[in-house]
Design an enzyme around this catalytic site. Structure first.
Site, PDB file in Angstrom:
ATOM      1  N   HIS A 174      -0.280   7.258   2.668  1.00 15.48           N
ATOM      2  CA  HIS A 174      -0.505   6.140   1.742  1.00 15.48           C
ATOM      3  C   HIS A 174       0.801   5.640   1.126  1.00 15.48           C
ATOM      4  O   HIS A 174       0.829   5.234  -0.039  1.00 15.48           O
ATOM      5  CB  HIS A 174      -1.485   6.590   0.648  1.00 15.48           C
ATOM      6  N   SER A 175       1.879   5.648   1.890  1.00 15.20           N
ATOM      7  CA  SER A 175       3.149   5.149   1.361  1.00 15.20           C
ATOM      8  C   SER A 175       3.111   3.639   1.149  1.00 15.20           C
ATOM      9  O   SER A 175       2.515   2.897   1.933  1.00 15.20           O
ATOM     10  CB  SER A 175       4.295   5.481   2.318  1.00 15.20           C
ATOM     11  N   TYR A 176       3.771   3.224   0.067  1.00 19.04           N
ATOM     12  CA  TYR A 176       3.954   1.810  -0.236  1.00 19.04           C
ATOM     13  C   TYR A 176       5.375   1.431   0.187  1.00 19.04           C
ATOM     14  O   TYR A 176       6.351   1.956  -0.360  1.00 19.04           O
ATOM     15  CB  TYR A 176       3.820   1.551  -1.732  1.00 19.04           C
ATOM     16  N   GLU A 203      -1.973   1.925   6.356  1.00 19.30           N
ATOM     17  CA  GLU A 203      -2.706   3.188   6.437  1.00 19.30           C
ATOM     18  C   GLU A 203      -3.503   3.231   7.743  1.00 19.30           C
ATOM     19  O   GLU A 203      -4.602   2.694   7.829  1.00 19.30           O
ATOM     20  CB  GLU A 203      -3.641   3.337   5.239  1.00 19.30           C
ATOM     21  N   GLN A 260      -5.607   0.104   7.408  1.00 15.20           N
ATOM     22  CA  GLN A 260      -5.793  -0.562   6.127  1.00 15.20           C
ATOM     23  C   GLN A 260      -4.458  -1.148   5.702  1.00 15.20           C
ATOM     24  O   GLN A 260      -3.482  -0.413   5.493  1.00 15.20           O
ATOM     25  CB  GLN A 260      -6.293   0.442   5.081  1.00 15.20           C
ATOM     26  N   ASN A 293      -9.908   6.495   2.709  1.00 16.13           N
ATOM     27  CA  ASN A 293     -10.672   5.287   2.467  1.00 16.13           C
ATOM     28  C   ASN A 293     -12.065   5.630   1.919  1.00 16.13           C
ATOM     29  O   ASN A 293     -12.251   6.691   1.321  1.00 16.13           O
ATOM     30  CB  ASN A 293     -10.731   4.401   3.712  1.00 16.13           C
ATOM     31  N   ARG A 294     -13.028   4.761   2.144  1.00 13.96           N
ATOM     32  CA  ARG A 294     -14.289   4.841   1.403  1.00 13.96           C
ATOM     33  C   ARG A 294     -15.447   5.340   2.241  1.00 13.96           C
ATOM     34  O   ARG A 294     -15.549   5.031   3.429  1.00 13.96           O
ATOM     35  CB  ARG A 294     -14.629   3.470   0.818  1.00 13.96           C
ATOM     36  N   HIS A 354     -10.925   8.275  -0.678  1.00 11.16           N
ATOM     37  CA  HIS A 354      -9.852   9.224  -0.341  1.00 11.16           C
ATOM     38  C   HIS A 354     -10.254  10.683  -0.590  1.00 11.16           C
ATOM     39  O   HIS A 354      -9.432  11.502  -1.012  1.00 11.16           O
ATOM     40  CB  HIS A 354      -8.582   8.884  -1.117  1.00 11.16           C
ATOM     41  N   ASP A 399      -6.587  -5.842   1.140  1.00 11.43           N
ATOM     42  CA  ASP A 399      -6.967  -4.430   1.027  1.00 11.43           C
ATOM     43  C   ASP A 399      -8.111  -4.204   2.000  1.00 11.43           C
ATOM     44  O   ASP A 399      -9.243  -3.931   1.605  1.00 11.43           O
ATOM     45  CB  ASP A 399      -7.373  -4.081  -0.408  1.00 11.43           C
TER      46      ASP A 399
END
Length: 341
Positions: free
Chosen positions: A174-176, A308, A281, A77-78, A103, A246
């Site tokens: 970070h899987s979708y 996440e 997330q 993340n940020r 990331h 998000d």
């Protein structure tokens, strides 16, 4: 079990490993990026569905910029302002998300070869040494990530790390997920539940303000399961800033517990998410656009959803957020489970 060997642009051998259980579930992971490549789950008709987005070749993972299946670090993340202070010293990081770090910066962990420490039919363990100064972070960090498939249809991801200096760390996957199948299009009709009474407010650059906002009466309320698409286009500031979901949810409870669930009525596949971390997330692929993926699939906007698990974004700058500081010699350990029911 080794299922495929490919070659990176640098000439390195990238290997895929297949994990299987007796119920027919299969998971494929790779030592390139410690990446989750496939999750094959029987649907209500006992047809195997691959429920994570991804690529056919290592080249796709090398060139792709959307972190399909990625192990993300040193800090997921940020981090606002692309820097932080620790023990009185300033550390500067790469700006790769406006003026911020996302990331870990552009030298992503998921673009590196990891070492395979252990592998059998149900478990693979990968390791990586992230040296002092890597991505701008202090300390030689030794990381292990393990993927384990159980007979209870659980995919367990365990993270373990130690550093020889105080540092900060926040690893995630970070899987979708698309429980109708990775190639089935939008996930907006799939239902999600998140065990969270609040989320962390963020500004237009997705940097938390430090304020924790109750979900009650807002489109961010997933305490009862609802279709992802029900409220995603609401004129609500957080959704406008994020171009959809998000955001970091403040998860209820502590310790290992169920924190979220997702379900597809089309296939009958359901997934539960468990973690011991304080935040998650939830991201709905708002920035996917004509991404060429596995089996000829083309992934568009909201073709997958990410869960996440994490410490809160920008926690190093927020006194009221649980800190991601790992002390010299101490051990970072956390587990996330995706269970299919």
């Amino acid at each position: 079990m080794i299922c495929n060997i490919d070659q990176t642009a640098k000439g390195e051998k990238a290997t895929c490993y297949s994990l299987k259980n007796k119920k027919g579930m299969e998971v494929v992971v790779s030592d390139f990026g410690a990446t989750l490549v496939k999750v094959l789950v029987p649907d209500r008709d006992n047809i195997l569905r691959d429920v994570v987005l991804g690529y056919d070749t290592v080249e796709g993972y090398e060139q792709g910029g959307v972190h399909f299946g990625a192990t993300v670090g040193r800090v997921a993340n940020r981090i606002g302002g692309a820097g932080f202070e620790l023990n009185g010293k300033e550390y500067r990081l790469t700006k790769n998300d406006n003026q911020n770090t996302l990331h870990g910066g552009i030298d992503y962990y998921n673009k590196r070869m990891w070492k395979t420490e252990q592998e059998d039919d149900t478990k693979v363990v990968f390791s990586l040494l992230s040296p002092d100064g890597d991505q701008g972070f202090p300390g030689n960090l030794k990381i292990q990530v393990s993927y384990e498939l159980t007979e209870e249809q659980e995919l367990k991801i365990h993270y373990d790390a130690v550093s020889d200096q105080d540092t900060i760390i926040n690893l995630t996957n970070h899987s979708y997920f698309n429980l109708s199948g990775h190639d089935s299009g939008s996930v907006l009709d799939q239902e999600v539940m998140i065990c969270a009474e609040a989320f962390t407010e963020a500004d237009a650059e997705s940097i938390p303000t430090g304020k924790i906002v109750p979900v009650d009466g807002t489109p961010m309320d997933f305490r009862k399961k609802k279709p992802i698409g029900r409220d995603v286009e609401e004129e609500y500031e957080a959704l406008i800033f994020g171009k959809g979901y998000d955001h970091n949810w403040v998860l209820d409870g502590t310790g290992m517990r169920m924190v979220a669930a997702m379900a597809s009525k089309q296939t009958g596949i359901s997934m539960e998410v468990y973690t011991d971390l304080p935040g998650m997330q939830f991201y709905t692929g708002n920035f996917l656009e004509a991404e060429k993926g596995k089996d000829g699939a083309v992934y568009g906007k909201r073709s997958g959803a990410c869960f996440e698990t994490q410490y809160f974004p920008d926690a190093i700058h927020k006194e009221n957020f649980e800190g991601p500081v790992l002390k010299n010699g101490e051990r970072y350990e956390t587990t996330t489970v995706y269970k299919f029911v």
